[in-house]
Design a protein around this motif. Structure first.
Motif, PDB file in Angstrom:
ATOM      1  N   TRP A 167      42.990  35.336  38.630  1.00  0.00           N
ATOM      2  CA  TRP A 167      43.697  35.333  39.903  1.00  0.00           C
ATOM      3  C   TRP A 167      45.201  35.458  39.683  1.00  0.00           C
ATOM      4  O   TRP A 167      45.757  34.914  38.732  1.00  0.00           O
ATOM      5  N   GLU A 284      41.357  47.726  39.904  1.00  0.00           N
ATOM      6  CA  GLU A 284      40.623  47.869  41.161  1.00  0.00           C
ATOM      7  C   GLU A 284      39.575  48.964  41.058  1.00  0.00           C
ATOM      8  O   GLU A 284      38.472  48.836  41.620  1.00  0.00           O
ATOM      9  N   ARG A 287      36.663  47.264  39.350  1.00  0.00           N
ATOM     10  CA  ARG A 287      35.944  46.353  40.249  1.00  0.00           C
ATOM     11  C   ARG A 287      35.024  47.138  41.175  1.00  0.00           C
ATOM     12  O   ARG A 287      33.850  46.796  41.356  1.00  0.00           O
ATOM     13  N   GLU A 291      30.966  46.942  41.257  1.00  0.00           N
ATOM     14  CA  GLU A 291      30.331  46.486  42.496  1.00  0.00           C
ATOM     15  C   GLU A 291      29.309  47.506  42.977  1.00  0.00           C
ATOM     16  O   GLU A 291      28.225  47.135  43.476  1.00  0.00           O
ATOM     17  N   ARG A 299      36.162  38.354  43.258  1.00  0.00           N
ATOM     18  CA  ARG A 299      37.163  38.742  44.254  1.00  0.00           C
ATOM     19  C   ARG A 299      37.573  37.502  45.041  1.00  0.00           C
ATOM     20  O   ARG A 299      36.808  37.008  45.858  1.00  0.00           O
ATOM     21  N   LEU A 306      44.572  39.430  43.692  1.00  0.00           N
ATOM     22  CA  LEU A 306      43.973  40.296  42.685  1.00  0.00           C
ATOM     23  C   LEU A 306      45.047  40.684  41.670  1.00  0.00           C
ATOM     24  O   LEU A 306      46.184  40.971  42.032  1.00  0.00           O
ATOM     25  N   ALA A 310      40.162  42.303  35.798  1.00  0.00           N
ATOM     26  CA  ALA A 310      38.912  42.356  36.559  1.00  0.00           C
ATOM     27  C   ALA A 310      37.903  41.446  35.871  1.00  0.00           C
ATOM     28  O   ALA A 310      37.607  41.621  34.685  1.00  0.00           O
TER      29      ALA A 310
END
Length: 375
Positions: A167, A284, A287, A291, A299, A306, A310
């Motif tokens: 984070w 991103e 991610r 996903e 997330r 973010l 990851a």
């Protein structure tokens, strides 16, 4: 999103390790540019020929301070270099008047173990209450911190990017809270400064410590420290370590200084804002790709948290927890077989991006993930 910016692309070729590995391990440690070896060789040659003097060393030190200051929007006079993170932490502790305080505030669950352990020991030594910030699945909530900070708080010590879960903490909100209550706000910028932009004035940061090897800013055994001048941060030209009968200053290790100078020069050449844009974009992309394959990607529910890291998998309670999920174990084994360098932390897989990464790294990790799920 395009593969790479015109500024990043040529610089990424300076890192020889990327030809041996799919290196997505910036969450743990960064890579050094090829030119660092040349810089070290030059310093060694100068010493062998007795043509390297104190003025050369001072010039290198000042250069490092100026480069680092630009990364964090500070002034060079507030930057010091140390031979270890412990030395930098000692310098922070020396500036705090712990005798008239009653507590320290940490978030051990999100911090590097050595960073948290240092302040736990300070709390024990000075008989201070150690207050832990609670976290939840949505991210880091400043409201949890707010109830812990009071007139007796000496220090709030937190990472810029969490060691576990990846984070990005809301530094400006935390800094505003600490400033309003006149509490020293110390940030651990290891594995984030030089990748993500930090503005110490805007974000209300009083102290910032960075272990150089975690950010591709140098080698193990080097650390940077910023302390705001209002807390006595003005630095001497030398790193001073006082000996009982010797008041002369002791210089930092010259070869570490040479590596740091060159690594900082490379990042400075493309600007940290461009590095951040690049690293966040790749993280991103990964991610989203994972996903789409149905993998449990981390997330945080709170917006803006973010980072360039990851994380995949359900977070465990302890930072040193191994992978427990059978699917992630298989994925990790195939990543290792495919010469991918990554991090396992807190029961999760972490993939960290820096300026030397390319879109092909994302695609390679996605390919291995798809193979792992199909096996």
């Amino acid at each position: 999103m395009s593969d790479d910016s015109l500024l990043i692309r040529p610089l990424s070729d300076l890192f020889p390790a990327t030809s041996r590995w799919i290196y997505v391990d910036a969450a743990s440690s960064g890579l050094l540019p090829e030119t660092a070896r040349e810089r070290v060789s030059g310093v060694l040659e100068a010493q062998l020929l007795a043509s390297f003097g104190e003025n050369h060393a001072l010039s290198m030190l000042q250069s490092c301070r100026e480069f680092f200051a630009r990364l964090i929007r500070a002034t060079a006079t507030d930057i010091q270099l140390f031979s270890s993170s412990a030395g930098a932490l000692d310098a922070v502790a020396a500036r705090l008047d712990l005798r008239h305080c009653s507590n320290l505030v940490l978030c051990t669950a999100l911090s590097r173990p050595s960073f948290a352990a240092y302040w736990r020991e300070q709390a024990r030594r000075h008989s201070l209450e150690l207050r832990e910030v609670a976290i939840d699945a949505d991210g880091f909530a400043v409201a949890h911190l707010k109830v812990l900070v009071d007139g007796g708080t000496a220090l709030v010590a937190l990472p810029a990017v969490s060691h576990a879960r990846g984070w990005r903490l809301p530094l400006a909100d935390i800094g505003s809270l600490c400033r309003a209550r006149n509490v020293f706000f110390l940030v651990d910028g290891s594995a984030s400064v030089g990748i993500l932009g930090i503005d110490v004035l805007r974000e209300g940061i009083n102290g910032l410590i960075v272990a150089a090897d975690g950010n591709a800013l140098g080698v193990h055994g080097s650390a940077f420290l910023f302390v705001d001048e209002t807390w006595g941060g003005a630095a001497d030209p030398f790193l001073r370590r006082r000996r009982p009968r010797d008041r002369r200053p002791e210089m930092p290790h010259l070869l570490s200084l040479a590596v740091a100078q060159e690594a900082l020069r490379v990042i400075d050449g493309c600007s940290v804002a461009e590095v951040e844009r690049h690293a966040l974009g790749l993280a991103e992309r990964l991610r989203t790709a994972l996903e789409e394959l149905g993998m449990p990607v981390e997330r945080p529910g709170i917006g803006g948290q973010l980072s360039h890291v990851a994380a995949v998998g359900e977070a465990a309670g302890e930072i040193d927890s191994a992978l427990l999920d059978h699917g992630l174990l298989k994925f990790g084994e195939q990543l290792a077989s495919g010469r991918v360098r990554f991090t396992v932390r807190g029961g999760q897989l972490q993939f960290g991006f820096h300026l030397y990464n390319r879109l092909r790294d994302v695609m390679d990790v996605r390919r291995i993930a798809a193979q792992s799920l199909a096996a």
